[in-house]
Write an enzyme that holds these catalytic residues in place. Structure first.
Site, PDB file in Angstrom:
ATOM      1  CG  ASN A 125      -2.478  11.702   2.943  1.00  0.00           C
ATOM      2  OD1 ASN A 125      -1.862  10.904   2.251  1.00  0.00           O
ATOM      3  ND2 ASN A 125      -2.223  11.897   4.220  1.00  0.00           N
ATOM      4  CE  LYS A 126      -5.295   5.722   4.333  1.00  0.00           C
ATOM      5  NZ  LYS A 126      -6.136   4.933   3.429  1.00  0.00           N
ATOM      6  NE  ARG A 169      -0.014   1.489   3.626  1.00  0.00           N
ATOM      7  CZ  ARG A 169       1.083   2.246   3.727  1.00  0.00           C
ATOM      8  NH1 ARG A 169       2.278   1.678   3.818  1.00  0.00           N
ATOM      9  NH2 ARG A 169       0.998   3.562   3.743  1.00  0.00           N
ATOM     10  N   GLY A 170       0.269   2.383  -0.144  1.00  0.00           N
ATOM     11  CA  GLY A 170       1.068   3.598  -0.294  1.00  0.00           C
ATOM     12  C   GLY A 170       1.107   3.962  -1.761  1.00  0.00           C
ATOM     13  CB  ALA A 171       0.256   7.060  -3.568  1.00  0.00           C
ATOM     14  CG  ASP A 228      -2.994   8.202  -1.134  1.00  0.00           C
ATOM     15  OD1 ASP A 228      -2.988   8.767  -0.014  1.00  0.00           O
ATOM     16  OD2 ASP A 228      -2.626   7.033  -1.306  1.00  0.00           O
ATOM     17  CD  GLN A 248      -3.302   2.612   6.833  1.00  0.00           C
ATOM     18  OE1 GLN A 248      -3.940   2.874   7.855  1.00  0.00           O
ATOM     19  NE2 GLN A 248      -3.873   2.600   5.634  1.00  0.00           N
ATOM     20  NE  ARG A 250      -6.154   0.921  -1.765  1.00  0.00           N
ATOM     21  CZ  ARG A 250      -5.463   1.417  -0.748  1.00  0.00           C
ATOM     22  NH1 ARG A 250      -4.160   1.189  -0.640  1.00  0.00           N
ATOM     23  NH2 ARG A 250      -6.058   2.190   0.160  1.00  0.00           N
TER      24      ARG A 250
END
Ligand SMILES: CSC[C@H]1O[C@H](OP(=O)(O)O)[C@H](O)[C@@H]1O
Length: 363
Positions: free
Chosen positions: A253-254, A53-55, A243, A202, A90
């Site tokens: 973002n998150k 995960r993570g852009a 992201d 996370q 995603r």
């Protein structure tokens, strides 16, 4: 970056020269499970399930997924199928689309016999570019922390970050954490307030793991504690990842990032966002109106996974039985709340002019 002295990237090609290795981030920090991916379907699952995960990392791993797909079938139909399948995993991180578009552009017009080698080479180039980009983001963010340290000699520089935008979210070095690693390695006394980052934690699981392994002082906090700490002068600066950045500087973002930015603005605390070029979406202007926000499973909110006292991973329900849950995985912080962007090319204000100044080729 290193884990107990061993250097790692978040994705790499196995010694067999073709299968792809990843760290299963759903098992960290409790277990270091290295997975071997041999098919594009496994890559799609790894992204969808957030094993990776993570852009930036999503984009790099998807690129290797295309290479795996073509190794099985180098036809144009197979290439199109792989790009479509991986592109649906995603919706919010634009790096996924960016990487898949780059792979398709590189491969579509090649003879089938040349595609597999070119796919692995292009995926490796994307991964290497991301690592170097993130290293430069660290160098360009370092002065922000040096300036704070200079204002309060001998005192700790307190940074608040949300989610995980460290090396685990990228191929290496990280984005928001990259300046923190640079500052730590330069001897600046830095401490990080680590938002746990519900619902998947996370921050508590991955950012805390990363910082601990690198020896960076940090404190895990409930997501809702950040505003209080800012009111009591416990935060010098906020730095997050992203992201998707729009051409006018809005930042996806998150979930929870927007609330942190509001608290930072209310308390006069700089709110910086670290972004590689691959996370800038030049086709989108108004982030709140246009960026698709991923809605993930209710169970991520109603349930919690952790390690039992005897070392077993266990998932328990924390919400009342029968209560439904909503789980938007991202939010959008308008550019007006962002002090500036830290990129591999330097820092700029979160605006169309600021971004064009660093990326004139974007037009
Ligand atoms: C350097 S990008 C990190 C970015 O990605 C995370 O989302 P997720 O964990 O769902 O992939 C989060 O938004 C981070 O800020």
């Amino acid at each position: 970056m290193k884990i107990d002295g061993t250097p790692y990237r978040s994705v790499w090609v196995d010694a067999d020269g073709w299968s792809v290795r990843i760290l299963d981030q759903t098992k960290l920090p409790w277990q270091l499970d290295i997975l071997q991916l041999t098919e594009a379907d496994q890559v799609a699952h790894a992204i969808r399930s957030m094993q990776v995960r993570g852009a930036p990392l999503i984009g790099a791993v998807a690129a290797y997924g295309v290479a795996l797909a073509l190794r099985a079938d180098a036809s144009t139909a197979a290439l199109d199928r792989a790009v479509a399948m991986l592109g649906e995993t995603r919706p919010t991180a634009i790096n996924l689309r960016w990487a898949l578009d780059r792979m398709r552009a590189r491969l579509h017009n090649l003879p089938e016999g040349d595609r597999v080698a070119a796919a692995y080479a292009e995926a490796q180039a994307i991964a290497d570019d991301d690592a170097e980009t993130c290293r430069r983001i660290g160098l360009n963010g370092l002065p922000l922390l040096q300036e704070i340290a200079a204002r309060k000699p001998g005192e700790t520089v307190n940074v608040l970050t949300h989610c995980n935008a460290g090396w685990l979210a990228t191929v290496d070095y990280g984005t928001a954490l990259s300046p923190i690693y640079q500052a730590h390695d330069a001897g600046i006394p830095v401490h990080v307030w680590v938002d746990e980052t519900r619902p998947r934690n996370q921050g508590a699981a991955l950012t805390a793991f990363e910082l601990g392994k690198h020896g960076v002082r940090h404190t895990v906090i409930a997501d809702n504690a950040g505003g209080h700490l800012m009111q009591h002068a416990e935060v010098d600066i906020c730095i997050t990842g992203t992201d998707r950045v729009t051409r006018q500087g809005d930042v996806a973002n998150k979930i929870g990032t927007y609330l942190k930015a509001l608290a930072a603005r209310d308390n006069g605390i700089p709110f910086w966002v670290a972004t590689p070029h691959s996370t800038i979406d030049w086709r989108v202007g108004d982030g709140v109106a246009e960026i698709p926000i991923e809605e993930r499973a209710e169970a991520e909110v109603t349930d919690l996974t952790g390690r039992t006292a005897d070392g077993r991973l266990e998932t328990i329900r924390v919400a009342a039985e029968g209560s439904p849950a909503a789980n938007p995985a991202f939010d959008v912080t308008p550019a007006r709340l962002v002090t500036g962007l830290i990129t591999e090319r330097g820092r700029c204000e979160a605006s169309a002019a600021g971004l064009r100044g660093l990326y004139p080729e974007a037009g």
